[in-house]
Design a protein around this motif. Structure first.
Motif, PDB file in Angstrom:
ATOM      1  N   ILE A 119      62.123   8.601  76.235  1.00 28.41           N
ATOM      2  CA  ILE A 119      61.014   9.047  75.379  1.00 28.41           C
ATOM      3  C   ILE A 119      61.221   8.399  74.016  1.00 28.41           C
ATOM      4  CG2 ILE A 119      59.775  11.002  74.375  1.00 28.41           C
ATOM      5  CD1 ILE A 119      60.877  12.777  76.577  1.00 28.41           C
ATOM      6  N   ASP A 120      60.545   7.293  73.784  1.00 27.24           N
ATOM      7  CA  ASP A 120      60.786   6.518  72.568  1.00 27.24           C
ATOM      8  C   ASP A 120      59.981   6.998  71.372  1.00 27.24           C
ATOM      9  OD1 ASP A 120      62.687   4.591  73.595  1.00 27.24           O
ATOM     10  OD2 ASP A 120      61.042   3.823  74.807  1.00 27.24           O
ATOM     11  N   SER A 121      59.055   7.918  71.587  1.00 31.55           N
ATOM     12  CA  SER A 121      58.300   8.489  70.479  1.00 31.55           C
ATOM     13  C   SER A 121      57.731   9.822  70.921  1.00 31.55           C
ATOM     14  CB  SER A 121      57.165   7.554  70.046  1.00 31.55           C
ATOM     15  OG  SER A 121      56.364   8.171  69.049  1.00 31.55           O
ATOM     16  N   LEU A 122      57.620  10.761  69.983  1.00 35.95           N
ATOM     17  CA  LEU A 122      56.994  12.049  70.250  1.00 35.95           C
ATOM     18  C   LEU A 122      55.519  12.040  69.871  1.00 35.95           C
ATOM     19  CD1 LEU A 122      59.857  14.371  68.953  1.00 35.95           C
ATOM     20  CD2 LEU A 122      59.235  13.927  71.336  1.00 35.95           C
ATOM     21  N   ASP A 123      55.036  10.910  69.383  1.00 38.13           N
ATOM     22  CA  ASP A 123      53.627  10.732  69.058  1.00 38.13           C
ATOM     23  C   ASP A 123      52.932  10.086  70.259  1.00 38.13           C
ATOM     24  OD1 ASP A 123      51.425   8.642  68.002  1.00 38.13           O
ATOM     25  OD2 ASP A 123      51.458  10.400  66.698  1.00 38.13           O
ATOM     26  N   PRO A 124      51.931  10.740  70.849  1.00 38.02           N
ATOM     27  CA  PRO A 124      51.303  10.208  72.074  1.00 38.02           C
ATOM     28  C   PRO A 124      50.777   8.779  71.932  1.00 38.02           C
ATOM     29  CG  PRO A 124      50.592  12.459  71.682  1.00 38.02           C
ATOM     30  CD  PRO A 124      51.353  12.037  70.462  1.00 38.02           C
ATOM     31  N   ARG A 125      50.169   8.467  70.790  1.00 38.71           N
ATOM     32  CA  ARG A 125      49.624   7.118  70.621  1.00 38.71           C
ATOM     33  C   ARG A 125      50.736   6.086  70.525  1.00 38.71           C
ATOM     34  NH1 ARG A 125      45.938   8.418  65.530  1.00 38.71           N
ATOM     35  NH2 ARG A 125      47.846   9.584  65.124  1.00 38.71           N
ATOM     36  N   GLN A 126      51.791   6.433  69.805  1.00 42.39           N
ATOM     37  CA  GLN A 126      52.901   5.502  69.681  1.00 42.39           C
ATOM     38  C   GLN A 126      53.651   5.353  71.005  1.00 42.39           C
ATOM     39  OE1 GLN A 126      55.827   6.446  66.608  1.00 42.39           O
ATOM     40  NE2 GLN A 126      55.652   4.345  65.916  1.00 42.39           N
ATOM     41  N   PHE A 127      53.784   6.460  71.730  1.00 39.32           N
ATOM     42  CA  PHE A 127      54.400   6.418  73.054  1.00 39.32           C
ATOM     43  C   PHE A 127      53.639   5.449  73.956  1.00 39.32           C
ATOM     44  CE2 PHE A 127      54.824   7.779  77.453  1.00 39.32           C
ATOM     45  CZ  PHE A 127      56.178   8.042  77.586  1.00 39.32           C
ATOM     46  N   GLN A 128      52.320   5.531  73.934  1.00 31.38           N
ATOM     47  CA  GLN A 128      51.512   4.642  74.758  1.00 31.38           C
ATOM     48  C   GLN A 128      51.634   3.194  74.306  1.00 31.38           C
ATOM     49  OE1 GLN A 128      47.355   5.684  74.973  1.00 31.38           O
ATOM     50  NE2 GLN A 128      46.893   4.140  76.515  1.00 31.38           N
ATOM     51  N   ALA A 129      51.698   2.974  72.985  1.00 30.43           N
ATOM     52  CA  ALA A 129      51.833   1.614  72.467  1.00 30.43           C
ATOM     53  C   ALA A 129      53.150   0.981  72.907  1.00 30.43           C
ATOM     54  CB  ALA A 129      51.730   1.621  70.943  1.00 30.43           C
ATOM     55  N   ILE A 130      54.208   1.791  72.993  1.00 25.74           N
ATOM     56  CA  ILE A 130      55.527   1.272  73.365  1.00 25.74           C
ATOM     57  C   ILE A 130      55.638   1.063  74.862  1.00 25.74           C
ATOM     58  CG2 ILE A 130      58.000   1.810  73.445  1.00 25.74           C
ATOM     59  CD1 ILE A 130      57.615   3.282  70.760  1.00 25.74           C
ATOM     60  N   THR A 131      55.113   2.001  75.658  1.00 27.39           N
ATOM     61  CA  THR A 131      55.335   1.988  77.101  1.00 27.39           C
ATOM     62  C   THR A 131      54.188   1.406  77.919  1.00 27.39           C
ATOM     63  OG1 THR A 131      54.376   4.185  77.471  1.00 27.39           O
ATOM     64  CG2 THR A 131      56.722   4.083  76.877  1.00 27.39           C
ATOM     65  N   GLY A 132      52.988   1.363  77.310  1.00 26.47           N
ATOM     66  CA  GLY A 132      51.813   0.936  78.064  1.00 26.47           C
ATOM     67  C   GLY A 132      51.194   2.051  78.876  1.00 26.47           C
ATOM     68  N   HIS A 133      51.659   3.301  78.692  1.00 24.90           N
ATOM     69  CA  HIS A 133      51.152   4.438  79.468  1.00 24.90           C
ATOM     70  C   HIS A 133      50.911   5.647  78.570  1.00 24.90           C
ATOM     71  CE1 HIS A 133      51.610   3.147  83.722  1.00 24.90           C
ATOM     72  NE2 HIS A 133      52.489   2.306  83.201  1.00 24.90           N
ATOM     73  N   ASP A 134      49.797   6.312  78.781  1.00 23.97           N
ATOM     74  CA  ASP A 134      49.486   7.545  78.069  1.00 23.97           C
ATOM     75  C   ASP A 134      49.993   8.723  78.898  1.00 23.97           C
ATOM     76  OD1 ASP A 134      48.469   9.497  76.434  1.00 23.97           O
ATOM     77  OD2 ASP A 134      46.387   9.272  77.105  1.00 23.97           O
ATOM     78  N   ARG A 135      51.321   8.867  78.948  1.00 21.35           N
ATOM     79  CA  ARG A 135      51.929   9.872  79.825  1.00 21.35           C
ATOM     80  C   ARG A 135      52.961  10.759  79.108  1.00 21.35           C
ATOM     81  NH1 ARG A 135      51.169   9.473  85.315  1.00 21.35           N
ATOM     82  NH2 ARG A 135      49.972   7.669  86.034  1.00 21.35           N
ATOM     83  N   LEU A 136      52.912  10.817  77.801  1.00 24.77           N
ATOM     84  CA  LEU A 136      53.912  11.606  77.083  1.00 24.77           C
ATOM     85  C   LEU A 136      53.880  13.066  77.524  1.00 24.77           C
ATOM     86  CD1 LEU A 136      56.115  11.937  74.966  1.00 24.77           C
ATOM     87  CD2 LEU A 136      54.312  12.244  73.241  1.00 24.77           C
ATOM     88  N   ARG A 137      52.692  13.657  77.638  1.00 20.54           N
ATOM     89  CA  ARG A 137      52.598  15.063  78.021  1.00 20.54           C
ATOM     90  C   ARG A 137      53.208  15.291  79.397  1.00 20.54           C
ATOM     91  NH1 ARG A 137      53.123  18.766  75.150  1.00 20.54           N
ATOM     92  NH2 ARG A 137      54.716  19.270  76.671  1.00 20.54           N
ATOM     93  N   GLU A 138      52.939  14.382  80.329  1.00 16.69           N
ATOM     94  CA  GLU A 138      53.503  14.489  81.673  1.00 16.69           C
ATOM     95  C   GLU A 138      55.027  14.447  81.641  1.00 16.69           C
ATOM     96  OE1 GLU A 138      52.177  12.263  85.552  1.00 16.69           O
ATOM     97  OE2 GLU A 138      53.581  10.968  84.476  1.00 16.69           O
ATOM     98  N   VAL A 139      55.572  13.525  80.852  1.00 21.12           N
ATOM     99  CA  VAL A 139      57.027  13.394  80.763  1.00 21.12           C
ATOM    100  C   VAL A 139      57.640  14.655  80.158  1.00 21.12           C
ATOM    101  CG1 VAL A 139      58.914  12.063  79.760  1.00 21.12           C
ATOM    102  CG2 VAL A 139      56.887  10.874  80.626  1.00 21.12           C
ATOM    103  N   LEU A 140      57.026  15.175  79.104  1.00 16.08           N
ATOM    104  CA  LEU A 140      57.545  16.385  78.455  1.00 16.08           C
ATOM    105  C   LEU A 140      57.440  17.601  79.380  1.00 16.08           C
ATOM    106  CD1 LEU A 140      56.185  15.911  74.827  1.00 16.08           C
ATOM    107  CD2 LEU A 140      58.551  15.675  75.601  1.00 16.08           C
ATOM    108  N   ASP A 141      56.359  17.684  80.152  1.00 19.04           N
ATOM    109  CA  ASP A 141      56.237  18.789  81.114  1.00 19.04           C
ATOM    110  C   ASP A 141      57.331  18.695  82.177  1.00 19.04           C
ATOM    111  OD1 ASP A 141      54.040  19.766  79.794  1.00 19.04           O
ATOM    112  OD2 ASP A 141      52.560  18.929  81.182  1.00 19.04           O
ATOM    113  N   GLY A 142      57.623  17.469  82.613  1.00 13.61           N
ATOM    114  CA  GLY A 142      58.702  17.286  83.574  1.00 13.61           C
ATOM    115  C   GLY A 142      60.049  17.662  82.993  1.00 13.61           C
ATOM    116  N   MET A 143      60.248  17.333  81.719  1.00 13.40           N
ATOM    117  CA  MET A 143      61.486  17.702  81.033  1.00 13.40           C
ATOM    118  C   MET A 143      61.631  19.217  80.978  1.00 13.40           C
ATOM    119  SD  MET A 143      62.507  17.172  77.033  1.00 13.40           S
ATOM    120  CE  MET A 143      61.480  18.607  76.627  1.00 13.40           C
TER     121      MET A 143
END
Length: 322
Positions: A119-143
């Motif tokens: 998880i390289d950022s806790l900001d959804p937009r920045q997370f998507q910019a780094i990873t190419g995926h808008d999946r931060l919420r999914e990853v955090l729910d899995g965590m």
């Protein structure tokens, strides 16, 4: 016991089971996976042979890596194989968290002890910019689900100047979240020398701030990874720093790597892997693989050459799981 000429002992195996990854992280695979997803990755019988050999030689912890290990349909069977190997006390996975909420229960049931999430950022937009995926919420729910299941959970964040300078935000998050957040310095690889020059920052600056703010070092266990970890009485979580450019980083090396195609890598940044797949076959006496591992370990170098801008044969970190 696996021990090299410098007396370093190896209790920790990082076993890659695929080099396929479905994320496009800027520091690793910005153009996406370019390999051959149909190539012959290690089979379950070959993995079984490998785990047995390393366990007999003193390995206590196995981390399943990729690429993204969750892309293998037989991952639960691989976890169960590792967990059922006599001598292996801890089974870990490094994952990008793709579809984690739907998968973590089965992984836990199979015997997973530890989960490392990127998880390289806790900001959804920045997370998507780094990873190419808008999946931060999914990853955090899995965590969150992993924590509910009692899985020891760590979060990996690559430290990148100008891209995710968010230490204060991460610290605020750790007030109530009981995970270990590990900042990893950007490492120079063959594919991305320019990215390294533009975004590398030393973890020493973070360490200095932590110590000034009352964080205290955690005593290192013998099968622990390369992170220097710190705890604070006012925080539910911990912080780890992985600083491969720091002095004497390689002195405490306790891990070896097997690639997804059966090559032994004595260092993440070695020039090439040493092919041991022929000794991984289920019809070969397991002592032959054990003997080969002991023999090859004498070639392990004292240190990597990252300070000389030499990343060996590592073109990107998905090749052997970082």
């Amino acid at each position: 016991m696996l021990q090299d000429a410098l007396g370093r002992r190896f209790y920790y195996l990082r076993l890659s089971i695929t080099d396929v990854c479905n994320f496009r992280c800027t520091y690793c695979l910005p153009d996406g996976y370019q390999g051959k997803p149909d190539q012959s990755f290690l089979t379950l019988p070959e993995i079984r042979q490998t785990l047995r050999a390393f366990a007999v030689l003193g390995t206590e912890k196995v981390r399943l890596t990729g690429g993204e290990p969750g892309l293998r349909a037989d991952l639960p069977e691989i976890i169960a194989e590792a967990a059922g190997t006599p001598g292996i006390r801890k089974v870990a996975i490094t994952s990008n968290g793709y579809k984690l909420p739907q998968r973590i229960d089965r992984w836990r049931e199979a015997g997973l002890n530890q989960l490392n999430l990127s998880i390289d950022s806790l900001d959804p937009r920045q997370f998507q910019a780094i990873t190419g995926h808008d999946r931060l919420r999914e990853v955090l729910d899995g965590m969150d689900r992993a924590l509910e299941l009692g899985v020891n959970t760590k979060v990996n964040a690559v430290l990148m100047r100008g891209l995710n300078d968010q230490l204060s935000e991460f610290l605020a998050w750790l007030k109530t979240i009981p995970v270990t957040l590990r900042f990893i310095e950007v490492m120079e690889t063959g594919d991305h020398p320019t990215f390294f020059r533009e975004h590398h920052m030393s973890g020493e600056t973070v360490k200095e701030r932590l110590l000034n703010e009352g964080w205290q070092p955690v005593i290192r266990t013998r099968e622990a990874g390369p992170a220097q970890e710190f705890w604070h009485p006012d925080f539910a979580g911990r912080i780890g720093l992985i600083m491969p450019y720091s002095k004497d980083f390689c002195a405490s090396c306790n891990r070896l790597r097997i690639s997804s195609t059966g090559k032994l890598h004595l260092c993440l940044f070695s020039d090439h892997g040493l092919d041991v797949r022929q000794w991984m076959q289920p019809d070969v006496d397991n002592t032959e693989l054990q003997n080969k591992l002991v023999e090859l370990l004498r070639f392990k170098a004292p240190t990597h050459l990252l300070h000389e801008h030499n990343s060996g044969g590592t073109q990107n970190l998905s090749i052997i799981g970082g």
